[in-house]
Enzyme design. Structure first.
Site, short mmCIF file in Angstrom:
data_model
loop_
_atom_site.label_atom_id
_atom_site.label_comp_id
_atom_site.label_asym_id
_atom_site.label_seq_id
_atom_site.Cartn_x
_atom_site.Cartn_y
_atom_site.Cartn_z
N ARG A 162 -2.18 8.67 -6.11
CA ARG A 162 -2.54 9.29 -4.83
C ARG A 162 -4.05 9.16 -4.60
O ARG A 162 -4.86 9.66 -5.41
CB ARG A 162 -2.14 10.77 -4.87
CG ARG A 162 -2.36 11.48 -3.57
CD ARG A 162 -1.79 12.89 -3.65
NE ARG A 162 -1.74 13.47 -2.32
CZ ARG A 162 -1.08 14.58 -2.03
NH1 ARG A 162 -0.43 15.23 -2.97
NH2 ARG A 162 -1.08 15.05 -0.80
N ALA A 163 -4.42 8.51 -3.50
CA ALA A 163 -5.83 8.15 -3.32
C ALA A 163 -6.71 9.38 -3.12
O ALA A 163 -7.80 9.48 -3.69
CB ALA A 163 -5.97 7.20 -2.14
N SER A 164 -6.24 10.34 -2.33
CA SER A 164 -7.09 11.49 -2.05
C SER A 164 -7.28 12.36 -3.29
O SER A 164 -8.22 13.14 -3.37
CB SER A 164 -6.50 12.33 -0.91
OG SER A 164 -5.23 12.83 -1.27
N HIS A 203 1.23 5.12 -2.33
CA HIS A 203 0.64 5.99 -3.36
C HIS A 203 1.68 7.00 -3.85
O HIS A 203 2.58 7.39 -3.10
CB HIS A 203 -0.54 6.80 -2.80
CG HIS A 203 -1.65 5.98 -2.24
ND1 HIS A 203 -2.47 5.20 -3.02
CD2 HIS A 203 -2.09 5.83 -0.96
CE1 HIS A 203 -3.36 4.61 -2.24
NE2 HIS A 203 -3.16 4.96 -0.99
N HIS A 210 -10.74 1.38 -1.43
CA HIS A 210 -10.07 2.62 -1.02
C HIS A 210 -10.86 3.84 -1.48
O HIS A 210 -10.97 4.10 -2.67
CB HIS A 210 -8.67 2.66 -1.63
CG HIS A 210 -7.70 3.51 -0.85
ND1 HIS A 210 -8.00 4.80 -0.44
CD2 HIS A 210 -6.46 3.26 -0.40
CE1 HIS A 210 -6.97 5.29 0.22
NE2 HIS A 210 -6.02 4.38 0.28
N HIS A 227 -5.80 0.30 5.96
CA HIS A 227 -5.80 1.00 7.25
C HIS A 227 -6.18 0.04 8.37
O HIS A 227 -6.97 0.38 9.26
CB HIS A 227 -6.72 2.23 7.19
CG HIS A 227 -6.64 2.95 5.86
ND1 HIS A 227 -7.68 2.98 4.96
CD2 HIS A 227 -5.62 3.61 5.27
CE1 HIS A 227 -7.31 3.63 3.87
NE2 HIS A 227 -6.05 4.02 4.03
N GLU A 268 1.46 2.66 3.71
CA GLU A 268 0.85 3.83 3.07
C GLU A 268 1.77 5.04 3.17
O GLU A 268 1.34 6.17 3.36
CB GLU A 268 -0.54 4.17 3.65
CG GLU A 268 -1.39 5.00 2.69
CD GLU A 268 -2.80 5.26 3.18
OE1 GLU A 268 -3.01 5.30 4.39
OE2 GLU A 268 -3.70 5.43 2.33
N HIS A 307 0.83 -1.21 0.00
CA HIS A 307 0.00 0.00 0.00
C HIS A 307 0.86 1.26 0.00
O HIS A 307 1.26 1.77 1.05
CB HIS A 307 -0.90 -0.03 1.24
CG HIS A 307 -1.96 1.02 1.28
ND1 HIS A 307 -2.93 1.03 2.26
CD2 HIS A 307 -2.20 2.09 0.50
CE1 HIS A 307 -3.73 2.07 2.08
NE2 HIS A 307 -3.31 2.74 1.02
ZN LIG Z 1 -4.06 4.50 0.71
#
Ligand SMILES: [Zn+2]
Length: 342
Positions: free
Chosen positions: A71-73, A8, A178, A223, A284, A6
């Site tokens: 990048r997840a966000s 990003h 995610h 998480h 992460e 995990h």
């Molecule tokens: Zn993540």
């Protein structure tokens, strides 16, 4: 070998964010949206962004290979329409592919999908196919809430999602469940929305019978599984009331948890409650929590330290968490390593 499943690309060159801002600025004027080709990022810029960040920390901390996704966000599936998401996902996935090409011993890509609220997930299949077949992606990130905190999609067990699952089964790839950024002011993105979504996904999967339809489908709940391991008794009890099989059969043949839990007691709880078979090493990094814990003097997200220091896990358990489980849950990762004689 230590595999972090995990990571990003949170450190992409600034040109990426500038391109995205231009795309967002032109949401209401499709003709003036920037073309993908307008984004120029050189290999040297990518090298620098990785060598001074993720790779430096991997070397300091002692991990070897990271499953690396956009990048997840920044996925922000709630912004714009499918065309906006599609162009953005293609750009972000290509960048992660380039990272993996430049650092083949240290990064292997996982794809974000061009999800968009209210759009059939089948629309994501062409990007998924490209990422697996042309870019060597070993997994996908699946956002259970493309609305960004308003939860307008059906639960993960709904047939709505089946086109993605059919392709995952065909390719034998797992999905990390995610979410992306929260546009609901009630939910802080990484502190609430992420953890809520992890917990929500676990409960949806308990309520449904998805794995009867897809016995080989695999999800990684990141998480540390959100609040689920901490409340495992609640979930076992709810499954019992719902007349479901034991969670060991109903859930844990198909659902795995990562170790993105940023303190020793959390890792100890995770590894006490959840079978070692279902725990995969991850940090992460560089991501949600970037600081140093004053109680330990180490980075919160240096999760390898917690596994190393565990007195609950045996050496064989630790090897499973660091490597063997990842190879089993991500067969395309295993195949890529074996092709290199690793
Ligand atoms: Zn993540």
């Amino acid at each position: 070998m230590i595999i972090d499943i995990h990571g990003h690309y949170t450190t992409a060159p600034k040109a990426l964010e500038a391109w995205r801002q231009a795309q967002i600025a032109a949401l209401n004027d499709p003709a003036s949206r920037p073309r993908a080709a307008a984004l120029k990022i050189s290999d040297d810029e990518i090298r620098e962004s990785i060598e001074t960040n993720q790779l430096a920390k991997m070397k300091q901390r002692g991990s070897d290979l990271t499953v690396f996704s956009p990048r997840a966000s920044f996925m922000a599936h709630h912004i714009g329409d499918f065309e906006v998401s599609s162009t953005w996902a293609a750009i972000c996935n290509e960048l992660c592919f380039r990272v993996a090409q430049l650092f083949p011993d240290h990064f292997i890509p996982a794809a974000m999908l061009p999800q968009s609220p209210g759009v059939d997930p089948a629309s994501c299949i062409p990007e998924l196919v490209k990422c697996v077949e042309s870019f060597g992606n070993v997994a996908i990130n699946l956002n259970p809430d493309p609305s960004g905190g308003h939860w307008t999609s059906p639960p993960l067990t709904d047939r709505h999602w089946y086109p993605i699952y059919e392709k995952m089964v065909e390719y034998d790839i797992p999905a990390m469940v995610h979410v992306s950024t929260s546009c609901n002011a009630c939910f802080h993105t990484t502190g609430a929305h992420y953890i809520n979504a992890d917990t929500t996904a676990v409960m949806q999967l308990i309520q449904g019978d998805l794995f009867k339809d897809f016995p080989t489908l695999r999800f990684v709940v990141p998480h540390g599984g959100g609040a689920a391991p901490y409340h495992w008794g609640r979930y076992r009890g709810l499954a019992q009331e719902l007349k479901k099989p034991l969670l060991s059969e109903h859930l844990l043949q198909n659902v795995f948890f990562d170790t993105c839990v940023y303190h020793q007691p959390g890792i100890d709880l995770l590894s006490t409650v959840i079978p070692v078979h279902n725990i995969l090493f991850a940090s992460e990094m560089i991501g949600a929590v970037r600081g140093i814990d004053p109680e330990t003097g180490h980075y919160y997200d240096d999760t390898k330290r917690y596994i190393d220091a565990s007195t609950i896990l045996s050496a064989a358990d630790k090897q499973a968490i660091f490597e063997a489980n990842a190879r089993r849950v991500y067969p395309r990762l295993d195949a890529a390593l074996k092709a290199k004689g690793i």
